[in-house]
Design an enzyme around this catalytic site. Structure first.
Site, PDB file in Angstrom:
ATOM      1  N   ASN A 215      -6.665  -5.231   7.711  1.00 18.82           N
ATOM      2  CA  ASN A 215      -5.567  -6.148   8.050  1.00 18.82           C
ATOM      3  C   ASN A 215      -4.436  -5.279   8.594  1.00 18.82           C
ATOM      4  O   ASN A 215      -3.757  -4.596   7.831  1.00 18.82           O
ATOM      5  CB  ASN A 215      -5.119  -6.891   6.778  1.00 18.82           C
ATOM      6  CG  ASN A 215      -3.876  -7.726   7.012  1.00 18.82           C
ATOM      7  OD1 ASN A 215      -3.462  -7.937   8.157  1.00 18.82           O
ATOM      8  ND2 ASN A 215      -3.272  -8.204   5.935  1.00 18.82           N
TER       9      ASN A 215
ATOM     10  N   LYS B  63      -1.733  -6.262   9.929  1.00 17.73           N
ATOM     11  CA  LYS B  63      -0.406  -6.911   9.813  1.00 17.73           C
ATOM     12  C   LYS B  63       0.350  -6.799  11.143  1.00 17.73           C
ATOM     13  O   LYS B  63      -0.283  -6.835  12.197  1.00 17.73           O
ATOM     14  CB  LYS B  63       0.377  -6.303   8.649  1.00 17.73           C
ATOM     15  CG  LYS B  63      -0.438  -6.238   7.357  1.00 17.73           C
ATOM     16  CD  LYS B  63       0.379  -5.844   6.167  1.00 17.73           C
ATOM     17  CE  LYS B  63      -0.521  -5.721   4.965  1.00 17.73           C
ATOM     18  NZ  LYS B  63       0.187  -5.510   3.737  1.00 17.73           N
TER      19      LYS B  63
ATOM     20  N   HIS C  35      -2.723 -15.005   2.819  1.00 13.86           N
ATOM     21  CA  HIS C  35      -2.247 -13.667   2.413  1.00 13.86           C
ATOM     22  C   HIS C  35      -0.899 -13.812   1.692  1.00 13.86           C
ATOM     23  O   HIS C  35      -0.090 -14.668   2.041  1.00 13.86           O
ATOM     24  CB  HIS C  35      -2.102 -12.774   3.651  1.00 13.86           C
ATOM     25  CG  HIS C  35      -1.879 -11.344   3.289  1.00 13.86           C
ATOM     26  ND1 HIS C  35      -0.656 -10.864   2.894  1.00 13.86           N
ATOM     27  CD2 HIS C  35      -2.740 -10.297   3.218  1.00 13.86           C
ATOM     28  CE1 HIS C  35      -0.766  -9.567   2.607  1.00 13.86           C
ATOM     29  NE2 HIS C  35      -2.024  -9.202   2.794  1.00 13.86           N
TER      30      HIS C  35
ATOM     31  N   GLU D 118       1.736 -12.217   1.892  1.00 12.79           N
ATOM     32  CA  GLU D 118       2.921 -12.125   2.767  1.00 12.79           C
ATOM     33  C   GLU D 118       3.156 -13.457   3.482  1.00 12.79           C
ATOM     34  O   GLU D 118       4.300 -13.826   3.757  1.00 12.79           O
ATOM     35  CB  GLU D 118       2.745 -10.962   3.756  1.00 12.79           C
ATOM     36  CG  GLU D 118       2.905  -9.631   3.021  1.00 12.79           C
ATOM     37  CD  GLU D 118       2.211  -8.451   3.668  1.00 12.79           C
ATOM     38  OE1 GLU D 118       1.804  -8.542   4.842  1.00 12.79           O
ATOM     39  OE2 GLU D 118       2.077  -7.421   2.980  1.00 12.79           O
TER      40      GLU D 118
ATOM     41  N   GLU E 275      -6.221  -9.967  -4.225  1.00 15.05           N
ATOM     42  CA  GLU E 275      -5.172  -9.010  -3.913  1.00 15.05           C
ATOM     43  C   GLU E 275      -3.977  -9.205  -4.848  1.00 15.05           C
ATOM     44  O   GLU E 275      -3.102 -10.043  -4.568  1.00 15.05           O
ATOM     45  CB  GLU E 275      -4.703  -9.195  -2.466  1.00 15.05           C
ATOM     46  CG  GLU E 275      -5.783  -9.018  -1.427  1.00 15.05           C
ATOM     47  CD  GLU E 275      -5.210  -8.547  -0.104  1.00 15.05           C
ATOM     48  OE1 GLU E 275      -5.657  -7.511   0.385  1.00 15.05           O
ATOM     49  OE2 GLU E 275      -4.296  -9.209   0.425  1.00 15.05           O
TER      50      GLU E 275
ATOM     51  N   GLY F 196       0.367  -2.207  -1.016  1.00 15.08           N
ATOM     52  CA  GLY F 196       1.275  -1.227  -0.423  1.00 15.08           C
ATOM     53  C   GLY F 196       2.062  -0.404  -1.420  1.00 15.08           C
ATOM     54  O   GLY F 196       3.038   0.262  -1.060  1.00 15.08           O
TER      55      GLY F 196
ATOM     56  N   SER G 119      -3.782  -1.311  -2.010  1.00 13.27           N
ATOM     57  CA  SER G 119      -3.710   0.155  -2.098  1.00 13.27           C
ATOM     58  C   SER G 119      -5.076   0.840  -2.140  1.00 13.27           C
ATOM     59  O   SER G 119      -5.222   1.879  -2.794  1.00 13.27           O
ATOM     60  CB  SER G 119      -2.859   0.573  -3.303  1.00 13.27           C
ATOM     61  OG  SER G 119      -1.531   0.115  -3.140  1.00 13.27           O
TER      62      SER G 119
END
Ligand code: PEP
Length: 246
Positions: A5, A7, A92, A94, A160, A166, A204
């Site tokens: 991904n 992003k 996702h 985000e 996730e 991250g 991560s």
């Protein structure tokens, strides 16, 4: 199944470099689904480079809208199919957190995709929900959107944990394995056609820790953000998944 991904990252030049580095590092193995979800505007450029380098990589997108028509700024599933994309990520964290997407709108996206392309549905708990030992309740709520649905056999889940994205922090591999088993059981018992999906872990993952996750029985692959932006490290992760690391 290993999926990148990207992003909102990348440029024409970065993708050119990425493809060369991937090709130099990747050890051929034809049994794994390897996918990249670049920003929409680079789908064509990436597709061309993948063809030039003869890489066995499927292209997909990071999100999708529910229909074509008067929906300024949107991209529909028919458009990505037209561009030969083979999958879309939906839900996702985000998208949920920055763009305020609800379980209802993610459910509508799932319906609009149907079996036109493969879907990877992302679910995961926040740091606070994790701390309060609420993970399984949160996942169950996020999975309630599939209740009674007839899902395609290409439907997958990416687990996730939001706090792992991250950050360099991850749950222990055996905890991930337990959650993946839980997800498979919930999906099997709640879908109309009792499918057992592939469950990818995301958060991560890099080429130093990937093996510890991949050796767990219920980890069917990974969804990778940061470490997928370098062709070399992404190829290393694919090689590790394929048991071909040198
Ligand atoms: C992601 O955002 O889907 C993700 C897994 O990111 P990262 O690998 O950078 O944690």
């Amino acid at each position: 199944m290993i999926v990148a991904n990207w992003k909102c990252n990348g440029s024409r030049e970065m993708i050119q470099e990425w493809s060369k580095h991937y090709k130099d590092t990747y050890i051929p193995f034809d049994k794994t689904f390897v996918g990249i979800a670049p920003p929409y505007v680079y789908v064509d450029h990436l597709t061309n480079l993948i063809n030039v380098h003869e890489l066995d990589i499927k292209i997909g997108v990071q999100d999708i809208d529910i229909s074509s028509g008067a929906r300024t700024g949107a991209i529909s599933v028919d458009m990505i199919k037209d561009m030969k994309c083979q999958f879309t990520i939906i839900g996702h964290s985000e998208r949920r957190n920055i763009f305020d997407e609800s379980d209802e709108s993610i459910s509508a996206k799932l319906d609009s995709v149907g079996s036109k392309v493969a879907t990877i549905l992302c679910i995961g708990e926040s740091a606070e929900e994790n701390k309060n030992k609420n993970t399984k309740n949160v996942l169950k709520r996020q999975l309630s959107i599939i209740e009674g649905k007839i899902l395609s056999s290409s439907f997958s889940i990416a687990y996730e944990p939001v706090w792992a994205i991250g950050t360099g922090n991850t749950p222990a591999p055996d905890e991930i394995n337990d959650i993946h088993k839980f997800i498979k059981d919930v999906v099997q018992s709640s879908t109309g056609n009792s499918i057992v999906p592939n469950v990818l872990y995301g958060g991560s993952v890099n080429d130093a820790n990937a093996e510890s996750f991949f050796k767990e029985d219920n980890v069917d692959g990974a969804l990778i953000g940061g470490a997928s932006l370098q062709g070399k490290s992404f190829a290393n992760i694919v090689n590790i998944f394929n048991g071909k690391a040198i």
